[in-house]
Design an enzyme around this catalytic site. Structure first.
Site, PDB file in Angstrom:
ATOM      1  N   GLU A 106      24.455  -3.411  51.845  1.00  0.00           N
ATOM      2  CA  GLU A 106      24.087  -4.344  50.771  1.00  0.00           C
ATOM      3  C   GLU A 106      24.115  -5.810  51.218  1.00  0.00           C
ATOM      4  O   GLU A 106      24.752  -6.651  50.604  1.00  0.00           O
ATOM      5  CB  GLU A 106      24.992  -4.108  49.553  1.00  0.00           C
ATOM      6  CG  GLU A 106      24.869  -2.670  49.073  1.00  0.00           C
ATOM      7  CD  GLU A 106      25.713  -2.331  47.826  1.00  0.00           C
ATOM      8  OE1 GLU A 106      26.573  -3.147  47.459  1.00  0.00           O
ATOM      9  OE2 GLU A 106      25.488  -1.253  47.259  1.00  0.00           O
ATOM     10  N   HIS A 133      19.795   4.533  43.776  1.00  0.00           N
ATOM     11  CA  HIS A 133      20.403   4.579  42.441  1.00  0.00           C
ATOM     12  C   HIS A 133      19.257   4.250  41.482  1.00  0.00           C
ATOM     13  O   HIS A 133      18.847   3.105  41.374  1.00  0.00           O
ATOM     14  CB  HIS A 133      21.525   3.556  42.319  1.00  0.00           C
ATOM     15  CG  HIS A 133      22.645   3.820  43.283  1.00  0.00           C
ATOM     16  ND1 HIS A 133      23.443   4.937  43.186  1.00  0.00           N
ATOM     17  CD2 HIS A 133      23.082   3.144  44.368  1.00  0.00           C
ATOM     18  CE1 HIS A 133      24.332   4.927  44.175  1.00  0.00           C
ATOM     19  NE2 HIS A 133      24.128   3.837  44.901  1.00  0.00           N
TER      20      HIS A 133
HETATM   21  C1  XIL Z   1      30.959   2.860  44.288  1.00  0.00           C
HETATM   22  C2  XIL Z   1      31.883   4.033  43.987  1.00  0.00           C
HETATM   23  O1  XIL Z   1      31.088   5.124  43.582  1.00  0.00           O
HETATM   24  C3  XIL Z   1      32.857   3.659  42.919  1.00  0.00           C
HETATM   25  O2  XIL Z   1      33.819   4.703  42.738  1.00  0.00           O
HETATM   26  C4  XIL Z   1      33.578   2.370  43.291  1.00  0.00           C
HETATM   27  O3  XIL Z   1      34.410   1.984  42.235  1.00  0.00           O
HETATM   28  C5  XIL Z   1      32.583   1.273  43.599  1.00  0.00           C
HETATM   29  O4  XIL Z   1      31.688   1.707  44.607  1.00  0.00           O
HETATM   30  N1  XIL Z   1      26.641   1.246  46.479  1.00  0.00           N
HETATM   31  C6  XIL Z   1      27.495   1.669  47.459  1.00  0.00           C
HETATM   32  C7  XIL Z   1      28.669   2.500  47.120  1.00  0.00           C
HETATM   33  O5  XIL Z   1      27.210   1.433  48.649  1.00  0.00           O
HETATM   34  O6  XIL Z   1      29.736   2.298  47.998  1.00  0.00           O
HETATM   35  C8  XIL Z   1      29.107   2.272  45.699  1.00  0.00           C
HETATM   36  O7  XIL Z   1      30.138   3.193  45.390  1.00  0.00           O
HETATM   37  C9  XIL Z   1      27.947   2.442  44.764  1.00  0.00           C
HETATM   38  C10 XIL Z   1      26.852   1.445  45.065  1.00  0.00           C
END
Ligand code: XIL
Length: 426
Positions: free
Chosen positions: A150, A228
């Site tokens: 990210e 997502h």
């Molecule tokens: C999320 C987890 O699913 C949660 O449990 C935590 O509280 C926050 O992080 N992008 C990513 C992941 O790269 O690491 C994230 O995971 C979701 C979005």
């Protein structure tokens, strides 16, 4: 062998699924060399969580830790790394012949304060130390690492504002990949992000960066697409929109991975639309030789970081497979017409199937079990039967005899599995 009365069609793809006894996702993924994975919390596989535990190792051949490898958890202090939770997951994976993706080394989020503060020099040396420590601990055990996660801004095509970027500069990304390469030379190194499924400012910024990295000899091997997504993304153009974006990354020679997919069902939308979105992402991937990995970000709906009310995953809260599961299974199970040539060859030698030949637009029943006449029936989208025909094994059925409009054909061979073909018109 013609179905009389249907106008000439132009068909570009066929999705084939099977009604009948099923093996898990993992079984079919392995036949075509695909890593099908899931993000888990260590609690799923420890203690009394037998249902979670069984499901994860039965259905998937790849694992990623949802949180256990993030710096906040694994490196609470510089001199006290805590690998215990992550190790449990890795040991579980290796015991069950599963691959592991590492997630993640350099990120703006979920960091302990020692790691991401200080001068440019101290930030770079902390980053190097952290990468060496974590990758070194798992050296030789992982097939992928998300080295940087990210790093790009949501709007405007720039970098995300975070200490790594503002204190070091955009070259923090290059440094991270160079350190990672030295720490575990056998592992494929990924730049991972979200909102990069389609061509937009953000995915273009990522594209430009990886292109520059490759030109400069920085060891980046793949781009991770978190995916997502939401059911509102489902349109007839979805496949093409994803593909035109993924294709440009593959053209750079990079591996493509869907790393964190979940599909939120927005108010009013249903599980069927969700199933189509999941299947569409998988179909795009399966159409690309550079695609290796399809990872789902959680097991049950209530396990999802998006919140239980989004019903974003492929198992319901009682661990029952949802339509999204069935749609993925169908794509994995009969992927023939969607696979790039090398995967298709692999697949056919193992199963035998209905084979779509795009050159002359025919389907051939190529299955040793169907060594007798089969009945092919076509239905329209409302389920009304449009045609019925008997066909012999190994006889090419011209799709030109089918309707242009999307429809479904069912092949029933007495004593064997019933097969359904969905025909998608152009
Ligand atoms: C999320 C987890 O699913 C949660 O449990 C935590 O509280 C926050 O992080 N992008 C990513 C992941 O790269 O690491 C994230 O995971 C979701 C979005």
């Amino acid at each position: 062998m013609r179905l009389i009365g249907f106008p000439l069609p132009s068909l570009f793809t066929i999705v084939i699924s099977v009604i009948g006894r099923t093996e898990p996702l993992r079984y079919y993924a392995e036949k075509i060399g695909l890593n099908i994975g899931v993000a888990i919390k260590e609690t799923y596989i420890t203690g009394n969580n037998q249902t979670h535990n069984n499901l994860v190792r039965t259905e998937f051949n790849t694992i990623v830790c949802e949180n256990a490898m993030k710096a906040q958890n694994i490196a609470p202090a510089q001199n006290s790394y805590n690998f215990s939770a992550a190790d449990q997951v890795v040991n579980f994976a290796l015991q069950n012949q599963m691959k592991v993706r590492g997630h993640t080394l350099v990120w703006y989020n979920q960091n302990p304060s020692w790691l991401s503060g200080g001068s440019r020099q101290s930030l770079l040396s902390n980053m190097k130390y952290h990468i060496e420590k974590v990758m070194g601990h798992y050296k030789g055990k992982f097939y992928h690492w998300d080295v940087v996660n990210e790093a790009f801004a949501d709007e405007g095509g720039g970098y995300r504002s975070c200490p790594w970027y503002t204190i070091i500069g955009e070259d923090y990304i290059d440094s991270a990949f160079v350190y990672a390469r030295r720490a575990d030379p056998g592992c494929k190194l990924f730049l991972n992000d979200y909102n990069n499924s389609y061509i937009n400012d953000k995915s273009t910024a990522i594209y430009n960066k990886v292109k520059k990295m490759l030109e400069n000899g920085i060891p980046v091997h793949g781009v991770g697409f978190q995916c997502h997504e939401r059911t509102s993304k489902m349109t007839p153009e979805l496949f093409g929109r994803i593909k035109e974006n993924f294709d440009r990354f593959a053209a750079l020679g990079l591996e493509i991975a869907i790393t964190e997919i979940d599909i939120r069902t927005e108010s009013g939308s249903n599980a069927k639309v969700q199933a189509e979105v999941y299947a569409t992402f998988l179909r795009v991937g399966m159409s690309m030789p550079k695609f290796t990995t399809f990872m789902i970000w959680g097991v049950r709906d209530q396990d999802s970081w998006t919140g239980a009310e989004q019903n974003a995953l492929i198992f319901d809260n009682s661990f029952r497979p949802k339509p999204a599961y069935d749609s993925l299974l169908a794509v994995l199970k009969y992927p023939t017409s969607l696979l790039p040539v090398d995967r298709r060859a692999h697949y056919l030698t193992q199963l035998g199937d209905l084979v779509f030949n795009p050159a002359n637009n025919t389907v051939r029943v190529n299955d040793p079990l169907l060594n007798r006449p089969a009945v092919l029936e076509m239905f329209d989208l409302r389920g009304a039967r449009m045609a019925k025909v008997t066909l012999r094994a190994n006889y090419p059925l011209p799709l030109s005899s089918m309707k242009t409009a999307p429809g479904t054909a069912v092949i029933k061979a007495p004593g064997t599995t019933m097969r359904r073909i969905s025909v998608v018109g152009r």
